[in-house]
Each structure stands twice: as structure tokens, then as C-alpha cells.
Design an enzyme around this catalytic site. Structure first.
Site, PDB file in Angstrom:
ATOM      1  N   LYS A  10       2.078  -2.010  -8.013  1.00  0.00           N
ATOM      2  CA  LYS A  10       3.731  -1.807  -8.847  1.00  0.00           C
ATOM      3  C   LYS A  10       4.286  -2.856  -7.709  1.00  0.00           C
ATOM      4  O   LYS A  10       5.544  -3.149  -8.546  1.00  0.00           O
ATOM      5  CB  LYS A  10       4.233   0.196  -8.946  1.00  0.00           C
ATOM      6  CG  LYS A  10       4.784   0.208  -9.502  1.00  0.00           C
ATOM      7  CD  LYS A  10       5.268  -0.392 -10.663  1.00  0.00           C
ATOM      8  CE  LYS A  10       6.572  -0.177 -11.157  1.00  0.00           C
ATOM      9  NZ  LYS A  10       6.328  -0.935 -12.897  1.00  0.00           N
TER      10      LYS A  10
ATOM     11  N   GLU B 257      -2.281  -8.300 -18.399  1.00  0.00           N
ATOM     12  CA  GLU B 257      -2.636  -7.914 -17.670  1.00  0.00           C
ATOM     13  C   GLU B 257      -3.045  -5.576 -17.833  1.00  0.00           C
ATOM     14  O   GLU B 257      -3.816  -5.773 -16.263  1.00  0.00           O
ATOM     15  CB  GLU B 257      -1.269  -7.355 -16.294  1.00  0.00           C
ATOM     16  CG  GLU B 257      -0.282  -6.574 -17.657  1.00  0.00           C
ATOM     17  CD  GLU B 257       1.414  -6.371 -16.524  1.00  0.00           C
ATOM     18  OE1 GLU B 257       1.582  -6.175 -15.401  1.00  0.00           O
ATOM     19  OE2 GLU B 257       2.702  -6.664 -17.026  1.00  0.00           O
TER      20      GLU B 257
ATOM     21  N   ASN C  84       1.566  -0.380   6.098  1.00  0.00           N
ATOM     22  CA  ASN C  84       1.323  -0.599   4.501  1.00  0.00           C
ATOM     23  C   ASN C  84       2.379  -2.344   5.294  1.00  0.00           C
ATOM     24  O   ASN C  84       3.297  -2.584   5.413  1.00  0.00           O
ATOM     25  CB  ASN C  84       2.637  -0.501   3.672  1.00  0.00           C
ATOM     26  CG  ASN C  84       3.018  -0.774   2.569  1.00  0.00           C
ATOM     27  OD1 ASN C  84       2.460  -1.934   2.940  1.00  0.00           O
ATOM     28  ND2 ASN C  84       3.906  -0.644   2.128  1.00  0.00           N
ATOM     29  N   GLY C  85       1.933  -3.486   4.550  1.00  0.00           N
ATOM     30  CA  GLY C  85       2.214  -4.658   5.218  1.00  0.00           C
ATOM     31  C   GLY C  85       1.148  -5.591   5.614  1.00  0.00           C
ATOM     32  O   GLY C  85      -0.275  -5.606   5.568  1.00  0.00           O
TER      33      GLY C  85
ATOM     34  N   HIS D 159       3.312 -29.173 -30.243  1.00  0.00           N
ATOM     35  CA  HIS D 159       2.729 -30.230 -28.825  1.00  0.00           C
ATOM     36  C   HIS D 159       1.498 -29.838 -28.096  1.00  0.00           C
ATOM     37  O   HIS D 159       1.164 -30.272 -26.796  1.00  0.00           O
ATOM     38  CB  HIS D 159       3.969 -29.912 -27.615  1.00  0.00           C
ATOM     39  CG  HIS D 159       5.600 -30.374 -28.352  1.00  0.00           C
ATOM     40  ND1 HIS D 159       5.668 -31.813 -28.680  1.00  0.00           N
ATOM     41  CD2 HIS D 159       6.390 -30.291 -28.843  1.00  0.00           C
ATOM     42  CE1 HIS D 159       6.749 -31.824 -29.694  1.00  0.00           C
ATOM     43  NE2 HIS D 159       7.058 -30.467 -29.492  1.00  0.00           N
TER      44      HIS D 159
ATOM     45  N   GLU E  71       6.695 -12.214 -22.660  1.00  0.00           N
ATOM     46  CA  GLU E  71       6.606 -11.052 -20.983  1.00  0.00           C
ATOM     47  C   GLU E  71       6.128 -10.173 -22.549  1.00  0.00           C
ATOM     48  O   GLU E  71       4.791  -9.334 -21.979  1.00  0.00           O
ATOM     49  CB  GLU E  71       8.248 -10.678 -21.766  1.00  0.00           C
ATOM     50  CG  GLU E  71       8.264  -8.414 -21.704  1.00  0.00           C
ATOM     51  CD  GLU E  71       7.876  -8.546 -20.255  1.00  0.00           C
ATOM     52  OE1 GLU E  71       7.467  -8.706 -18.794  1.00  0.00           O
ATOM     53  OE2 GLU E  71       6.992  -7.306 -19.871  1.00  0.00           O
TER      54      GLU E  71
ATOM     55  N   ARG F  14       0.701   1.756  -5.965  1.00  0.00           N
ATOM     56  CA  ARG F  14       1.237   0.694  -4.869  1.00  0.00           C
ATOM     57  C   ARG F  14       0.691   0.192  -4.908  1.00  0.00           C
ATOM     58  O   ARG F  14       0.036  -0.830  -4.328  1.00  0.00           O
ATOM     59  CB  ARG F  14       1.825   1.694  -3.929  1.00  0.00           C
ATOM     60  CG  ARG F  14       3.267   2.792  -3.678  1.00  0.00           C
ATOM     61  CD  ARG F  14       3.770   2.205  -2.535  1.00  0.00           C
ATOM     62  NE  ARG F  14       4.247   1.600  -1.258  1.00  0.00           N
ATOM     63  CZ  ARG F  14       5.572   1.006  -1.836  1.00  0.00           C
ATOM     64  NH1 ARG F  14       6.121   1.582  -3.054  1.00  0.00           N
ATOM     65  NH2 ARG F  14       5.430   0.025  -0.603  1.00  0.00           N
TER      66      ARG F  14
ATOM     67  N   TRP G 102      -3.879  -2.068  -1.354  1.00  0.00           N
ATOM     68  CA  TRP G 102      -4.040  -2.833  -2.115  1.00  0.00           C
ATOM     69  C   TRP G 102      -4.008  -3.721  -1.273  1.00  0.00           C
ATOM     70  O   TRP G 102      -3.347  -4.462   0.206  1.00  0.00           O
ATOM     71  CB  TRP G 102      -2.476  -3.222  -2.815  1.00  0.00           C
ATOM     72  CG  TRP G 102      -2.663  -3.972  -3.695  1.00  0.00           C
ATOM     73  CD1 TRP G 102      -2.656  -4.659  -4.918  1.00  0.00           C
ATOM     74  CD2 TRP G 102      -2.308  -5.790  -3.434  1.00  0.00           C
ATOM     75  NE1 TRP G 102      -2.932  -5.807  -5.303  1.00  0.00           N
ATOM     76  CE2 TRP G 102      -2.376  -6.260  -4.769  1.00  0.00           C
ATOM     77  CE3 TRP G 102      -2.136  -6.293  -2.576  1.00  0.00           C
ATOM     78  CZ2 TRP G 102      -2.042  -7.936  -4.556  1.00  0.00           C
ATOM     79  CZ3 TRP G 102      -2.393  -7.482  -2.146  1.00  0.00           C
ATOM     80  CH2 TRP G 102      -2.088  -8.104  -3.583  1.00  0.00           C
TER      81      TRP G 102
ATOM     82  N   LYS H 202       2.586  -8.464 -21.168  1.00  0.00           N
ATOM     83  CA  LYS H 202       1.857  -7.134 -20.892  1.00  0.00           C
ATOM     84  C   LYS H 202       0.340  -6.810 -21.248  1.00  0.00           C
ATOM     85  O   LYS H 202      -0.572  -6.158 -21.027  1.00  0.00           O
ATOM     86  CB  LYS H 202       2.711  -6.165 -22.154  1.00  0.00           C
ATOM     87  CG  LYS H 202       3.945  -5.585 -21.400  1.00  0.00           C
ATOM     88  CD  LYS H 202       4.206  -4.452 -20.933  1.00  0.00           C
ATOM     89  CE  LYS H 202       3.938  -5.348 -19.233  1.00  0.00           C
ATOM     90  NZ  LYS H 202       5.755  -5.692 -18.614  1.00  0.00           N
TER      91      LYS H 202
ATOM     92  N   CYS I 281       1.164  -1.178  -0.043  1.00  0.00           N
ATOM     93  CA  CYS I 281      -0.141   0.134   0.068  1.00  0.00           C
ATOM     94  C   CYS I 281       0.651   1.311  -0.202  1.00  0.00           C
ATOM     95  O   CYS I 281       1.803   0.659   0.351  1.00  0.00           O
ATOM     96  CB  CYS I 281      -0.970   0.055   1.454  1.00  0.00           C
ATOM     97  SG  CYS I 281      -1.427  -1.740   1.117  1.00  0.00           S
TER      98      CYS I 281
HETATM   99  C1  F6R Z   1       4.091  -6.204 -14.726  1.00  0.00           C
HETATM  100  C2  F6R Z   1       5.382  -6.117 -14.078  1.00  0.00           C
HETATM  101  C3  F6R Z   1       4.774  -7.444 -13.160  1.00  0.00           C
HETATM  102  C4  F6R Z   1       6.737  -6.902 -12.099  1.00  0.00           C
HETATM  103  C5  F6R Z   1       7.284  -8.213 -10.681  1.00  0.00           C
HETATM  104  C6  F6R Z   1       8.120  -7.936 -10.321  1.00  0.00           C
HETATM  105  O1  F6R Z   1       4.577  -5.774 -16.094  1.00  0.00           O
HETATM  106  O2  F6R Z   1       5.201  -5.701 -13.420  1.00  0.00           O
HETATM  107  O3  F6R Z   1       5.380  -9.282 -13.464  1.00  0.00           O
HETATM  108  O4  F6R Z   1       7.823  -7.273 -12.629  1.00  0.00           O
HETATM  109  O5  F6R Z   1       5.793  -8.020 -10.120  1.00  0.00           O
HETATM  110  O6  F6R Z   1       8.485  -6.859  -9.888  1.00  0.00           O
HETATM  111  P1  F6R Z   1       9.610  -5.963  -9.425  1.00  0.00           P
HETATM  112  O7  F6R Z   1      11.340  -6.019 -10.356  1.00  0.00           O
HETATM  113  O8  F6R Z   1      10.204  -4.617  -8.830  1.00  0.00           O
HETATM  114  O9  F6R Z   1      10.405  -6.930  -8.399  1.00  0.00           O
END
Ligand code: F6R
Length: 618
Positions: free
Chosen positions: A613, A498, A101-102, A514, A491, A27, A75, A495, A2
Site C-alpha cells: 500500500k 494491478e 521497515n526501510g 498512432h 486509471e 503494507r 515487502w 486498476k 513493511c
Molecule cells: C494504485 C495505487 C498506487 C498508489 C501509488 C501512490 O491503485 O494504489 O499506484 O497510488 O503507490 O501512493 P500514494 O498515493 O500513497 O502516494
């Protein structure tokens, strides 16, 4: 997971807190709240939804007066996102208030104890338990707020960054941290203080900041100072570790772009340049990186490299597996932080563990780092956020210097991580004698061309947008790649899913037959990375297999390609580069494709649903 931000000083606190919450929304954004003390009363307002919802609610009648206050953007971990579970939380008496936060893992035991003492709970949160525990201790011990917080935290198992206020002691805030980040900004002459999950909420007010360390508690006293002590043994921390922030306001603003994600996609040429600046001296044939140079022997003697990461960073780790094995000839294993930490992995003192994390706060990656350290491995961190937990926990490391990444979907973090990992692989390959000087020089010269090649590629944006418009309503996508571009396929799919909520899968192109080939029909768009270098003919055959089953091909090809052009429904051309560097280019059109599809579907690309994030919980 959060965002928390607070203020104590001479200005009106509300606008500072709301602005701060907007900056911290990356966050978490399923509910938000703010509390202000007007000199007499605690005025609290909270709501399900984003900070904009909170602002609407506040204008409906809650007082915004006061020079002390704090806010929270959530969050959810304990309890669904609703008004009641939103922070801040008041203690039973209404005198104490907290944002957190936690996760408090033993909240259930603590709650039962408090229930037996007559406490009543309104929310399902662990945070309400904590504030009542603090209140109970304060009453029992007849102590000050700081002491009560300290004693309470000694009973807590879990992770936290907290900010606590006592109505009866209105000139101070108590801050504490274990496992979740918290920064404090110091105003001129100690006339005001700012507290936040990161420094972005206060950069226009002060550049002097303190990052609290794990296990520390700070008492922030207006007109006085910040006092820091250890939570477990009362030891005073004399050195306040005041740092000068390097962050600037324009780095955290959209700068004319519609979304942060688009801005960050477009920032990649400069972000990559910033990653290799000062480290790559291409004309001299030198790569220098303090964290690596100081520990070269550990790397050169490593029997293997284990890469731990999550999400997009894990995909960068997969690209690194190809880089390290091909260029440096060091065996590599790439692990999800979450799997690694719980399967009793075999780690020895001869292993080097590389932890990759944009935020440097991802709980599973951090736990993997701690585990690897406890087994004697040498841990090297690759993080973007300076001073983050993983950066501090690792034995050594290197920052990507990509600048703040605010869009929840990672873009520039990925390409800058690959840039840094390429430099590591090249340096180690050279030191180990596994790469000859002309090839090494070619790599170095090519790396400095990458930013301008990405710049050119960004010129394809309008073309990618047209393709996005055609397929935006389809329910499924496949992404295929081989070799270095297999992780790019993963990747690309991540993208898309998400930010647009379209189901997408990434596969190694040859694996398609397969199983996934059964999905191919005239409604299945397949993004295939078919650059001229690396398994080109094999990928062309895979494209033929899809076409003969009526699949739709969106091919990422090298400039001037004619073979795939004749078969594919659409092509997106990327400039020619060395095979090992193709992910730095092929990723870009896939980022743009997801971005445009998501925008056209009306999705909030910067704040996709259910995401945050930095994932600071397991
Ligand atoms: C996808 C994304 C997440 C982060 C993952 C790891 O776009 O942003 O999959 O890559 O949560 O986050 P970090 O790199 O901050 O450890």
C-alpha cells in the site's frame, strides 16, 4: 514498506501482535514473523507468505507465551521473500532481536566490517547487519541498548523504523525512526504500550498516541514512561506530543463487504462528502480551506503549479492539470515523483508544488517535496493519512479525509483527491477572476450533487458484473478517454492490471490511431469513456474506428445516450454532470469492472501480488 507492531504490558502479547499484523498486511505480505519473550527465552517464528501462514506455523509448536513481543509483515527489499530473510532478526548472540521497515543503504560496508570482526550472517538482509552492528557497539562501548541503537543509527545511511529488544533488559523496547512511520500507543497508567507502523493495531486499546518524528529514538519502559531523544545529538524531547486518535474500529473493518476494495468503492459518496464538508458552502458561494486561505498570495502569484505524485495519485494530478488550467488559468506540469527528483528540475520561488499522496509516505513523492522546498518553492500537500510524512514536510496542505484506505488498489483516495483539487481550482479561479459568478455557483451546486450521483451509479454494479463475467478471461484490455477522461482511462487500466494481472493500457482516444489500433481485433475489449460533454463526437468517431476493426466496445456514456448505444457492445450509463466533474463518475464503473474481473479470476484483490500500500522505498 513493511508493517511492524509490538506490545509490552500485562496482556498476552501474541493475539495483539497477530491482530496488528493482519491490519498492517496492506503494507507488505510476502513474509511474516513474530517474536515473544516468555520471561526466560526469546521464541521466534517466521515464514514466507502471509500472516495466515504465520499463524499456521505458530500453532505447529512455537510457544506463544509472553507479555512482550513484536511482529513484522514484509515487502521484500534486500533478499528474496523466504523464511530466512523474514523478520524478526536475531543478533549473533541471540540476545537482541529487531524488526525493521526501510532500507539501510550502506549495509554492504557495515557488513564487511562486521564480517572482519567474526560476525556470521544467515540472511541476505540489511536488517541482520543492523542488529549485529548494535550488538557489536553494545559490547565495545559496554552501554545500554538505547545508547547502542543510537550509536549504530549514527553510522547508518538510509531509512528505517525499527523496534529492538534485549533479552537482558526485558522491561523495555527501543524504537527509532527516519523516513518510515511509527506510532506508539500509551495504555492506562503506563501499564502497557503498543508500537506499530500505524495506529490501527491498537485502536481498541488506547486513543493516546505518539508519532515519532524523523531522527528520534524512544525508549519505552514498562510501568514508567516513554523517553524520546534525538538520534544525532542526544537532545531530550520533553514534549511527548500525545495525540488523541480519531480512528474507530469500524473504519478499519470490512463492514459486511467481501473485500476492503469493494467497501471503499461503495464508501465514495460519503468519502467525497467528508472531503468537502466544512470547506464547500455551496449556498453561500464560499470555498474555505485553511491551508489555502492562509497562503492565498503564494498561489495567486504562482507562475505555475507543479504537481508531483505517483501511481493513482499521479492520475488525480493529471485530472487537476485540466481543472487548474481551465478554471484557474494557471499553467500546470504534472510529474512523477521518481522522475522529478532525479532530473535537476528547474524550480523557482515563484512555483507552487502540490504533492498528492494517499499514504503521505511514498518515498519518491516525499523526496520530490524535499527537493522543491530546498529550491524555495511553496509546497502544498494533499494527503489522506493524517500526520504522515508528506503532510508534515509540506509548508501547508489539506487532508482528503477519505478515511482509512486498506485495499491496496486506490479507489476512494482517487475520487477524494479530485474533489479536493476541484475545490482548489475553483477557489483560485474565483480569486483570480477567471471564472464568472454564475459558472462558479453552478460548479459549487453541482459538486454537492456528486455523492448522490455516485450512489445512483453504484446501482449499476450488477450490470457491470455481467460485463466482467463475459470478458474476464481475455488477456488484454484497452482504455480510451479524452480531455478530463484521459487520466480516467489511465486509471481504469492501472486498476485492472494491478488486481487482475490482465495486461491493460490507457490511451488518449485520438492517439489510438498512432499505434495501438494495430492491436484491435475481435478479442480486444476497449473501454471507452464517451460522456456527452467534452469531445463527444470525436470519441464517437474513435468508437467507429474500433468497431470497424471488430474490437469489443464497453462504453461509459451519459444517461439517455442513444448514439453510442447503437454502436457499442455494452454501455454503462453515468448521470449527467459538468464536464470537469465527469471523472468523479466515470471512474466508478471502471473500478467495479476491475474488481469483478479480479474476483472472478480468483485474485486476491485486497492484496495483489508484488504490491504494497505504501511505497516507502525508491
Ligand atoms: C494504485 C495505487 C498506487 C498508489 C501509488 C501512490 O491503485 O494504489 O499506484 O497510488 O503507490 O501512493 P500514494 O498515493 O500513497 O502516494
Amino acid at each position: 514498506m513493511c508493517g511492524i507492531t509490538g506490545y509490552i504490558g500485562y496482556r498476552e502479547a501474541y493475539p495483539i501482535i497477530i491482530q496488528g499484523l493482519r491490519r498492517l498486511e496492506y503494507r507488505g505480505y510476502d513474509s511474516a514473523g513474530v517474536v515473544l519473550f516468555d520471561g526466560q527465552d526469546i521464541n521466534l517464528s517466521k515464514t514466507k507468505g502471509k500472516v495466515s501462514e504465520l499463524e499456521k506455523k505458530v500453532t505447529e509448536g512455537v510457544s506463544t507465551k509472553g507479555n512482550i513481543g513484536f511482529g513484522h509483515t514484509r515487502w521484500a527489499t534486500h533478499g528474496v521473500p523466504n523464511h530466512i530473510n523474514s523478520h524478526p532478526h536475531l543478533s549473533q548472540s541471540g540476545n537482541l532481536v529487531i524488526v525493521h521497515n526501510g532500507i539501510i543503504e550502506n549495509y554492504d560496508t557495515l557488513k564487511k566490517e562486521l564480517l572482519s570482526r567474526g560476525y556470521k550472517f544467515h540472511s541476505d538482509t540489511d536488517t541482520e547487519v543492523l542488529i549485529n552492528l548494535i550488538e557489536e557497539i553494545k559490547l565495545q562501548e559496554n552501554c545500554k541498548l538505547g545508547k547502542a541503537v543510537q550509536l549504530a543509527l549514527n553510522q547508518v545511511v538510509g531509512a528505517y523504523a525499527i523496534l529492538v529488544f534485549d533479552k537482558n533488559k526485558p522491561n523495555e523496547l527501543v524504537v527509532a525512526k527516519l523516513g518510515s512511520p511509527i506510532a506508539m500507543g500509551i495504555g492506562k497508567d503506563n501499564k502497557e504500550f503498543f508500537i506499530a507502523s500505524d495506529a490501527t493495531p491498537f485502536i481498541e486499546y488506547t486513543k493516546d498516541a505518539i508519532y515519532l518524528e524523523d531522527g528520534e529514538l524512544a525508549i519505552v519502559k514498562l510501568d514508567r514512561d516513554i523517553h524520546i531523544r534525538k538520534i544525532n545529538d542526544d537532545q531530550i524531547v520533553n514534549d511527548l506530543r500525545i495525540q488523541q486518535l480519531q480512528l474507530s474500529l469500524d473504519q478499519i473493518e470490512k463492514g459486511g463487504y467481501e473485500h476492503f476494495m469493494l467497501k471503499e468503492i461503495y464508501e465514495q459518496p460519503s468519502a467525497i462528502t467528508d472531503t468537502y464538508r466544512g470547506r464547500l458552502l455551496a449556498n453561500k458561494g464560499i470555498i474555505k480551506m485553511a491551508g489555502l486561505d492562509d497562503n492565498l498570495e503564494r498561489f495567486l502569484n504562482a507562475k505555475r503549479i507543479i504537481i508531483v505524485a505517483c501511481g493513482t495519485s499521479w492520475h488525480a494530478g493529471l485530472v487537476a492539470e485540466y481543472l487548474f488550467e481551465e478554471i484557474a488559468r494557471i499553467p500546470v506540469e504534472v510529474e512523477y515523483g521518481s522522475e522529478f527528483r532525479y532530473r535537476n528540475p528547474i524550480i523557482t520561488e515563484n512555483d507552487v508544488v502540490i504533492a498528492i499522496s494517499q499514504s503521505g509516505e511514498t518515498a519518491d513523492t516525499l523526496a520530490a517535496v524535499k527537493l522543491a522546498k530546498s529550491k524555495g518553492a511553496f509546497v502544498f500537500g494533499i494527503c489522506n493519512v493524517v500526520g504522515s510524512s508528506i503532510a508534515r514536510e509540506a509548508h501547508a496542505g489539506a487532508y482528503t479525509h477519505a478515511g482509512p484506505e486498506i485495499g491496496v488498489a486506490s479507489t476512494k483516495a482517487f475520487t477524494t483527491q479530485i474533489t479536493l483539487l476541484s475545490l482548489l481550482a475553483l477557489k483560485l479561479g474565483k480569486e483570480k477572476g477567471n471564472i464568472d459568478t454564475p459558472s462558479y455557483q453552478t460548479y459549487l451546486q453541482e459538486m454537492v450533487q456528486i455523492p448522490s450521483k455516485i450512489e445512483k451509479l453504484l446501482g449499476e454494479d450488477a450490470h457491470v458484473k455481467k460485463i466482467a463475467a463475459i470478458y474476464k478471461d481475455l488477456p488484454n484490455f484497452l482504455y480510451l478517454g479524452r480531455g478530463y477522461n484521459f487520466p480516467v482511462a489511465l486509471e481504469g487500466a492501472l486498476k485492472l492490471k494491478e488486481i487482475s494481472y490482465i495486461h491493460a493500457e490507457g490511451y488518449p482516444a485520438a492517439e489510438m490511431k498512432h499505434g495501438p489500433i494495430a492491436l484491435i481485433d475481435e478479442n480486444m475489449p476497449v473501454a471507452v469513456i464517451a460522456t456527452r460533454r467534452g469531445h463527444y463526437q470525436k470519441v464517437v468517431s474513435n468508437i467507429q474506428e474500433i468497431k470497424s476493426r471488430k474490437g469489443i466496445i464497453i462504453a461509459i456514456v451519459t444517461e439517455g445516450d442513444t448514439t453510442v448505444k447503437d454502436i457499442a457492445d455494452h454501455i454503462i450509463e453515468v448521470p449527467e454532470t459538468l464536464e470537469a466533474f465527469t471523472p468523479l463518475l466515470t471512474t466508478i464503473p471502471l473500478q467495479l469492472l476491475s474488481y469483478h474481473i479480479a474476483v472472478m479470476r480468483g485474485c486476491n484483490v485486497d492484496q495483489p501480488r508484488n504490491l504494497a500500500k505504501a511505497v516507502t522505498v525508491e
